[in-house]
Write a protein that holds these residues in place. Structure first.
Motif, PDB file in Angstrom:
ATOM      1  N   GLN A  10       0.816  -1.208   0.000  1.00 36.90           N
ATOM      2  CA  GLN A  10       0.000   0.000   0.000  1.00 36.90           C
ATOM      3  C   GLN A  10       0.860   1.273   0.000  1.00 36.90           C
ATOM      4  OE1 GLN A  10      -3.106  -0.093   3.003  1.00 36.90           O
ATOM      5  NE2 GLN A  10      -3.005  -2.320   3.092  1.00 36.90           N
ATOM      6  N   PHE A  11       2.135   1.099  -0.363  1.00 35.30           N
ATOM      7  CA  PHE A  11       3.069   2.216  -0.230  1.00 35.30           C
ATOM      8  C   PHE A  11       2.626   3.434  -1.044  1.00 35.30           C
ATOM      9  CE2 PHE A  11       7.013   4.452  -1.479  1.00 35.30           C
ATOM     10  CZ  PHE A  11       7.457   4.785  -0.214  1.00 35.30           C
ATOM     11  N   PHE A  12       2.502   3.257  -2.359  1.00 38.16           N
ATOM     12  CA  PHE A  12       2.126   4.400  -3.189  1.00 38.16           C
ATOM     13  C   PHE A  12       0.650   4.737  -3.074  1.00 38.16           C
ATOM     14  CE2 PHE A  12       6.191   3.752  -5.465  1.00 38.16           C
ATOM     15  CZ  PHE A  12       6.641   5.061  -5.394  1.00 38.16           C
ATOM     16  N   ALA A  13      -0.175   3.769  -2.676  1.00 39.41           N
ATOM     17  CA  ALA A  13      -1.584   4.080  -2.432  1.00 39.41           C
ATOM     18  C   ALA A  13      -1.707   5.070  -1.281  1.00 39.41           C
ATOM     19  CB  ALA A  13      -2.351   2.797  -2.113  1.00 39.41           C
ATOM     20  N   GLY A  14      -0.839   4.899  -0.278  1.00 37.12           N
ATOM     21  CA  GLY A  14      -0.845   5.845   0.842  1.00 37.12           C
ATOM     22  C   GLY A  14      -0.420   7.238   0.418  1.00 37.12           C
ATOM     23  N   ILE A  15       0.548   7.302  -0.491  1.00 36.17           N
ATOM     24  CA  ILE A  15       1.003   8.600  -0.988  1.00 36.17           C
ATOM     25  C   ILE A  15      -0.110   9.283  -1.783  1.00 36.17           C
ATOM     26  CG2 ILE A  15       2.621   9.713  -2.585  1.00 36.17           C
ATOM     27  CD1 ILE A  15       4.692   7.638  -1.670  1.00 36.17           C
ATOM     28  N   ASP A  16      -0.839   8.514  -2.549  1.00 35.83           N
ATOM     29  CA  ASP A  16      -1.946   9.075  -3.328  1.00 35.83           C
ATOM     30  C   ASP A  16      -3.043   9.625  -2.423  1.00 35.83           C
ATOM     31  OD1 ASP A  16      -0.685   8.457  -5.706  1.00 35.83           O
ATOM     32  OD2 ASP A  16      -1.660   6.497  -5.874  1.00 35.83           O
ATOM     33  N   ASP A  17      -3.146   9.108  -1.198  1.00 37.32           N
ATOM     34  CA  ASP A  17      -4.193   9.536  -0.271  1.00 37.32           C
ATOM     35  C   ASP A  17      -3.748  10.652   0.668  1.00 37.32           C
ATOM     36  OD1 ASP A  17      -5.978   7.748  -1.309  1.00 37.32           O
ATOM     37  OD2 ASP A  17      -5.531   6.167   0.147  1.00 37.32           O
ATOM     38  N   LEU A  75      -1.727  15.475  -4.799  1.00 41.11           N
ATOM     39  CA  LEU A  75      -0.616  15.420  -5.751  1.00 41.11           C
ATOM     40  C   LEU A  75      -0.860  16.373  -6.919  1.00 41.11           C
ATOM     41  CD1 LEU A  75       0.226  11.608  -6.053  1.00 41.11           C
ATOM     42  CD2 LEU A  75       1.514  13.363  -4.862  1.00 41.11           C
ATOM     43  N   GLU A  76      -2.111  16.487  -7.329  1.00 36.42           N
ATOM     44  CA  GLU A  76      -2.438  17.347  -8.463  1.00 36.42           C
ATOM     45  C   GLU A  76      -2.068  18.795  -8.168  1.00 36.42           C
ATOM     46  OE1 GLU A  76      -6.257  18.482 -11.339  1.00 36.42           O
ATOM     47  OE2 GLU A  76      -6.572  17.439  -9.432  1.00 36.42           O
ATOM     48  N   TYR A  77      -2.315  19.232  -6.934  1.00 37.52           N
ATOM     49  CA  TYR A  77      -1.999  20.611  -6.566  1.00 37.52           C
ATOM     50  C   TYR A  77      -0.490  20.836  -6.588  1.00 37.52           C
ATOM     51  CZ  TYR A  77      -2.132  25.054  -4.086  1.00 37.52           C
ATOM     52  OH  TYR A  77      -1.980  26.379  -3.755  1.00 37.52           O
ATOM     53  N   LEU A  78       0.275  19.925  -5.994  1.00 36.61           N
ATOM     54  CA  LEU A  78       1.730  20.058  -5.969  1.00 36.61           C
ATOM     55  C   LEU A  78       2.297  20.018  -7.383  1.00 36.61           C
ATOM     56  CD1 LEU A  78       2.624  17.757  -2.929  1.00 36.61           C
ATOM     57  CD2 LEU A  78       2.597  20.258  -2.984  1.00 36.61           C
ATOM     58  N   ALA A  79       1.727  19.172  -8.237  1.00 32.46           N
ATOM     59  CA  ALA A  79       2.218  19.069  -9.606  1.00 32.46           C
ATOM     60  C   ALA A  79       1.950  20.357 -10.378  1.00 32.46           C
ATOM     61  CB  ALA A  79       1.569  17.880 -10.304  1.00 32.46           C
ATOM     62  N   ARG A  80       0.798  20.958 -10.175  1.00 35.09           N
ATOM     63  CA  ARG A  80       0.502  22.229 -10.846  1.00 35.09           C
ATOM     64  C   ARG A  80       1.449  23.329 -10.378  1.00 35.09           C
ATOM     65  NH1 ARG A  80      -5.870  23.422 -11.845  1.00 35.09           N
ATOM     66  NH2 ARG A  80      -6.358  21.569 -13.073  1.00 35.09           N
ATOM     67  N   LEU A  81       1.881  23.235  -9.148  1.00 37.45           N
ATOM     68  CA  LEU A  81       2.750  24.260  -8.583  1.00 37.45           C
ATOM     69  C   LEU A  81       4.203  24.084  -9.011  1.00 37.45           C
ATOM     70  CD1 LEU A  81       2.469  26.658  -6.461  1.00 37.45           C
ATOM     71  CD2 LEU A  81       3.374  25.029  -4.792  1.00 37.45           C
ATOM     72  N   ASP A 122       3.001  17.467 -13.953  1.00 34.68           N
ATOM     73  CA  ASP A 122       3.525  16.103 -13.985  1.00 34.68           C
ATOM     74  C   ASP A 122       3.467  15.491 -12.586  1.00 34.68           C
ATOM     75  OD1 ASP A 122       4.829  13.727 -14.339  1.00 34.68           O
ATOM     76  OD2 ASP A 122       6.596  14.567 -15.297  1.00 34.68           O
ATOM     77  N   GLN A 123       2.429  14.677 -12.333  1.00 36.52           N
ATOM     78  CA  GLN A 123       2.258  14.091 -11.006  1.00 36.52           C
ATOM     79  C   GLN A 123       3.228  12.941 -10.750  1.00 36.52           C
ATOM     80  OE1 GLN A 123      -1.806  13.320  -9.726  1.00 36.52           O
ATOM     81  NE2 GLN A 123      -2.602  14.686 -11.318  1.00 36.52           N
TER      82      GLN A 123
END
Length: 484
Positions: free
Chosen positions: A367-374, A379-385, A390-391
Motif C-alpha cells: 500500500q506504499f504508493f496508495a498511501g502517498i496518493d491519499d 498530488l495534483e496541486y503540488l504538480a501544478r505548482l 507532472d504528477q
C-alpha cells in the motif's frame, strides 16, 4: 557546450514553519527605505491562497513569462516593438490594490495619552498618504494559516478546474507555506522586456540584477516577470528586486533569508549548466519542461564538463563547490526538488522540496504508493505548482521522502525495514543516510556551499561586478541610496 555557473537555492517546504523570520530580516536589510514600504523581496505565502500580489500566478491576466510560437519561446507580454509602443501604458501591471496599502499604527497616542477611563487605541494610518485608515483590509500575508473565508482562498489559480468540495471545511482542508523570492532565472523574461537594457544576469554567478543607473522606471519588467518579484520605487522612479544578497555571496556567506531561517529549510550551492541549450529547452513542450531543465544541469564530476568549465572561465573553486553542492544533490542527484511553475519557461533557479502530509499505510509495501496518493495535500496541486502538472515525478519524490521517514524510524527503534519499501521508492540505504544527513541534521557548512568571488580580483574589479547598484559612488553619510 558552453558551461556557466549558477548559485541557486533549494527550499524544503516540509520543514517551513511559516514564522516569517526570513521576510522580516530581508525587509529590514533591503526594503526598509522610502518608497519600498509595500515591497517584500522575500515573502511567505500560505497555500492554497492567491498570494502576494493577488493572483500572481494567473498569467491569463498578467501575461508574464514566455510562450511558444513557431517553435520558439517569445514573451507573452509582447515583442520589443509592442513593448516600446506601450511604454506609457502598463495595463498588465499590478496596482496598489493588488499588493496592499502599507500601514502602521499611531503608537504615539498610546505612549502620550493622558489618563482616561477607557484605554487608548492605536489607530491605523497609511504610510503612503499619511492619512488615517478606517480599517485595515489587506496585507502581504492576509491568508496566513488559512485566514479568511475559503471563497477567497479558493481563487488560487492552482485550484482552477479541480474538485474543491470538502476543502471549505477546516477539518478537510490542507495547507503549507511557500517562501518566495526572485528566481534568478536562466531565461529571465524581465531582462528581455527591459527597454533600457538595465536588467542583466551576471555570468560569474547567475545573479539577476538591475543597473540603477540605466533604469528609467518604464516598469515593463514588472509586467513581464511571471513571479511578480520586481517592485517599483516611486520615491526613486526605479525598479528594484531581490539581489540574492550578492555582497554576502561574493564573500562566501549565505543570503540573509537563508542564514536567519529558523527551520533551516534553505540550501545554497552552485550548479553548472549548459548555456547553449537554454533557448531550445525553454521552448520544449510543457510536459517536458522540468526534465529539460534538469538536463541543463551538468555533472560536475564529469572530466569533460570540468575541462569545458575551465575553458569558459569558471574557476576551480566554483567547480569544487559544484561537486559539494547541496542543491545539486537535491535537484539532480536525488530528484526531490522542483522548480516553481516551470511552465512560465523562465527556467527558475529557486527550487522546492514538496511537503509531506502523511496519510494511509506507507509502511506497508503493498500500500506504499496508495498511501502517498491519499495524502492530505493533493498530488495534483503540488504538480501544478512545481512540475507543470507532472504528477509522476512528484509522486516519486514523495515516495523517497516517505521511505526516508520509514527507514530512519526503523533504525531508531530497531525495527526491521522491508527491502520492498526501498525498492518501491527507488532508493538505497546509503542514499537515505545521505538524505537524512542533509535534510535533517546538516550544519551550516553542509547547507551553504558558496565559493567566494570567481577569482582573486582587485577591488576595482569587484566594484565592476556591481554595475549601477550604488556601490561605485556610495554616499558614505546617507547610505546606499542617498538617504531615501
Amino acid at each position: 557546450m558552453k558551461v556557466q555557473a549558477q548559485i541557486c537555492m533549494v527550499i524544503n517546504l516540509d520543514k517551513c514553519i511559516g514564522c516569517h523570520t526570513c521576510s522580516v530580516t530581508c525587509k529590514n536589510v533591503w526594503t526598509s527605505r522610502k518608497g519600498m514600504e509595500y515591497a517584500w523581496f522575500n515573502n511567505v505565502e500560505t497555500k492554497p491562497g492567491i498570494g502576494y500580489p493577488k493572483k500572481w500566478e494567473d498569467q491569463e491576466k498578467w501575461q508574464g513569462g514566455w510562450e511558444v510560437k513557431d517553435g520558439k519561446a517569445v514573451l507573452r507580454h509582447g515583442n520589443r516593438p509592442t513593448i516600446l509602443g506601450k511604454l506609457f501604458s502598463s495595463p498588465r501591471q499590478p496596482e496598489v490594490k493588488d499588493y496592499y496599502e502599507p500601514f502602521t499604527f499611531d503608537f504615539d497616542t498610546l505612549k502620550q495619552s493622558l489618563r482616561r477611563k477607557t484605554a487608548p487605541t492605536a489607530r491605523p494610518y497609511s504610510i503612503a498618504t499619511g492619512k488615517r485608515m478606517d480599517k485595515v483590509e489587506d496585507g502581504p500575508n492576509w491568508e496566513d494559516n488559512l485566514a479568511g473565508p475559503f471563497a477567497a482562498r479558493s481563487a488560487d489559480p492552482n485550484l482552477k478546474g479541480t474538485d474543491t468540495v470538502g476543502y471549505e471545511e477546516f477539518e478537510a482542508s490542507f495547507m503549507f507555506y511557500l517562501p518566495r523570492l526572485c528566481e534568478h532565472c536562466l531565461h529571465p523574461s524581465c531582462a528581455a522586456s527591459c527597454p533600457s537594457g538595465a536588467i542583466y544576469k551576471r555570468s560569474e554567478d547567475g545573479v539577476v540584477l538591475i543597473d540603477q543607473d540605466k533604469c528609467r522606471g518604464w516598469r515593463q519588467c514588472i509586467s513581464a516577470c511571471p513571479y511578480k518579484k520586481i517592485y517599483f520605487n516611486p520615491a526613486r522612479n526605479k525598479s528594484e528586486k531581490c539581489i540574492f544578497c550578492y555582497p554576502r555571496i561574493e564573500s562566501g556567506e549565505p543570503t540573509i533569508c537563508s542564514e536567519s531561517c529558523v527551520g533551516r529549510v534553505r540550501y545554497l550551492g552552485v550548479v553548472l549548466f549548459d548555456a547553449e541549450k537554454i533557448e531550445d529547452y525553454s521552448a520544449a513542450p510543457e510536459n517536458e519542461l522540468y526534465e529539460r531543465q534538469l538536463d541543463l544541469i551538468l555533472d560536475p564530476f564529469d572530466p569533460e564538463v570540468q575541462r569545458a568549465a575551465l575553458r569558459d572561465g569558471i574557476s576551480q573553486n566554483f567547480i569544487d563547490a559544484a561537486q559539494n553542492s547541496p542543491t545539486y544533490k537535491l535537484m539532480k542527484e536525488w530528484k526531490i526538488a522542483f522548480p516553481l511553475h516551470p511552465e512560465y519557461r523562465t527556467l527558475p533557479m529557486v527550487w522546492y522540496v514538496p511537503p509531506l502530509s502523511p496519510l494511509g499505510h506507507q509502511d506497508v509495501p503493498e500500500q506504499f504508493f496508495a498511501g502517498i496518493d491519499d495524502m492530505r495535500i493533493p498530488l495534483e496541486y503540488l504538480a501544478r505548482l512545481l512540475t507543470a502538472g507532472d504528477q509522476k515525478v512528484i509522486r516519486e519524490a514523495l515516495g523517497k521522502l516517505v521511505a526516508l521517514r520509514i527507514y530512519m524510524r526503523g533504525k531508531t527503534l530497531g525495527d526491521e525495514i522491508s527491502p520492498d519499501i526501498l525498492e518501491k521508492a527507488g532508493v538505497t540505504p546509503e542514499e537515505l543516510t545521505a538524505m537524512y544527513k542533509l535534510l535533517a541534521i546538516a550544519d551550516f557548512k553542509d547547507r551553504f556551499v558558496i565559493p567566494t568571488a570567481p577569482a582573486v580580483r582587485e577591488e576595482a574589479e569587484l566594484f565592476a561586478l556591481r554595475t549601477g547598484l550604488g556601490f561605485e559612488g556610495e554616499d558614505k553619510e546617507n547610505g546606499l541610496f542617498g538617504g531615501l
